[in-house]
Design a protein around this motif. Structure first.
Motif, mmCIF file in Angstrom:
data_model
loop_
_atom_site.group_PDB
_atom_site.id
_atom_site.type_symbol
_atom_site.label_atom_id
_atom_site.label_comp_id
_atom_site.label_asym_id
_atom_site.label_seq_id
_atom_site.Cartn_x
_atom_site.Cartn_y
_atom_site.Cartn_z
ATOM 1 N N GLU A 162 -18.563 -30.579 -6.001
ATOM 2 C CA GLU A 162 -18.667 -30.349 -7.444
ATOM 3 C C GLU A 162 -18.758 -28.866 -7.780
ATOM 4 O OE1 GLU A 162 -22.000 -32.707 -8.683
ATOM 5 O OE2 GLU A 162 -20.762 -34.487 -8.945
ATOM 6 N N PHE B 86 -9.659 -36.354 -11.222
ATOM 7 C CA PHE B 86 -11.077 -36.697 -11.197
ATOM 8 C C PHE B 86 -11.452 -37.219 -9.821
ATOM 9 C CE2 PHE B 86 -10.365 -37.113 -15.819
ATOM 10 C CZ PHE B 86 -11.376 -36.272 -16.264
ATOM 11 N N ARG C 177 -19.340 -34.537 -12.525
ATOM 12 C CA ARG C 177 -17.923 -34.317 -12.261
ATOM 13 C C ARG C 177 -17.308 -35.392 -11.380
ATOM 14 N NH1 ARG C 177 -16.905 -28.473 -10.395
ATOM 15 N NH2 ARG C 177 -14.791 -29.194 -10.701
#
Length: 198
Positions: A24, A77, A105
């Protein structure tokens, strides 16, 4: 960076939570994505330019048949699978929209209803092995567009041991995408993006 994926050792190697936090925080270069594969952080190129047309065509078709409340996207993603200690950024996914209401995230892999990966020389093994094994325990439908051989395979019916069913067709042949989508996928425009050598 080259097209070949690069593995990065995480500070607390083997500890999934620490590795996820490291992913992340990574500032990956434009056009690259970071995933957790086989206990390592792997940074690889996002899809090739010529994959755009197959991805757009695939997205429009699956989106039209997606379960209510699910969204089809090609955004990078990260979806996590804590029991398998994996985190993948699929080329294309269909997932419950509520998964994106959380902070952070990454999203829960259990929100996925379909994942599609377009293979490249650098990602092919992960798409066919590690991702197949992980998705096969959770995700209802997994599509592998093998751009090196010009075929698409649909996997479905996940179980604790992986997918129970599969069908493979060559590009240009209609592929039945099983429930919860339940439609015939037109693959005629996929061949233009393939890496098949003649």
């Amino acid at each position: 960076m080259s097209e070949r994926p690069a593995a990065i050792d995480a500070p607390s190697a083997g500890v999934f939570g620490d590795m996820l936090r490291t992913v992340e925080k990574l500032d990956t270069p434009e056009g690259y994505k970071a995933e957790l594969i086989r206990g390592k952080i792997v940074v690889s190129l996002w899809s090739k330019l010529r994959y755009l047309r197959p991805m757009r065509r695939l997205r429009s078709q699956v989106e039209a048949h997606a379960p209510e409340g699910h969204v089809a996207e090609t955004s990078p993603f990260l979806f996590v699978f804590p029991p398998a200690e994996r985190g993948f950024g699929p080329d294309l996914f269909v997932a419950d929209e509520t998964a994106f209401e959380a902070e952070g995230r990454h999203a829960d892999g259990a929100a996925l209803s379909l994942v599609a990966e377009l293979t490249s020389a650098s990602t092919r093994d992960a798409d066919w092995l590690d991702k197949l094994d992980t998705y096969g325990r959770v995700v209802p439908v997994y599509l592998v567009l093998d751009m090196q051989v010009g075929e698409i395979t649909a996997f479905w019916d996940p179980s604790p041991k992986g997918y129970r069913s599969r069908t493979t067709v060559t590009f240009g042949t209609s592929l039945r995408v099983p429930p919860p989508f339940d439609f015939d996928l037109d693959t005629s425009e996929f061949a233009g993006g393939a890496d098949v050598e003649s």
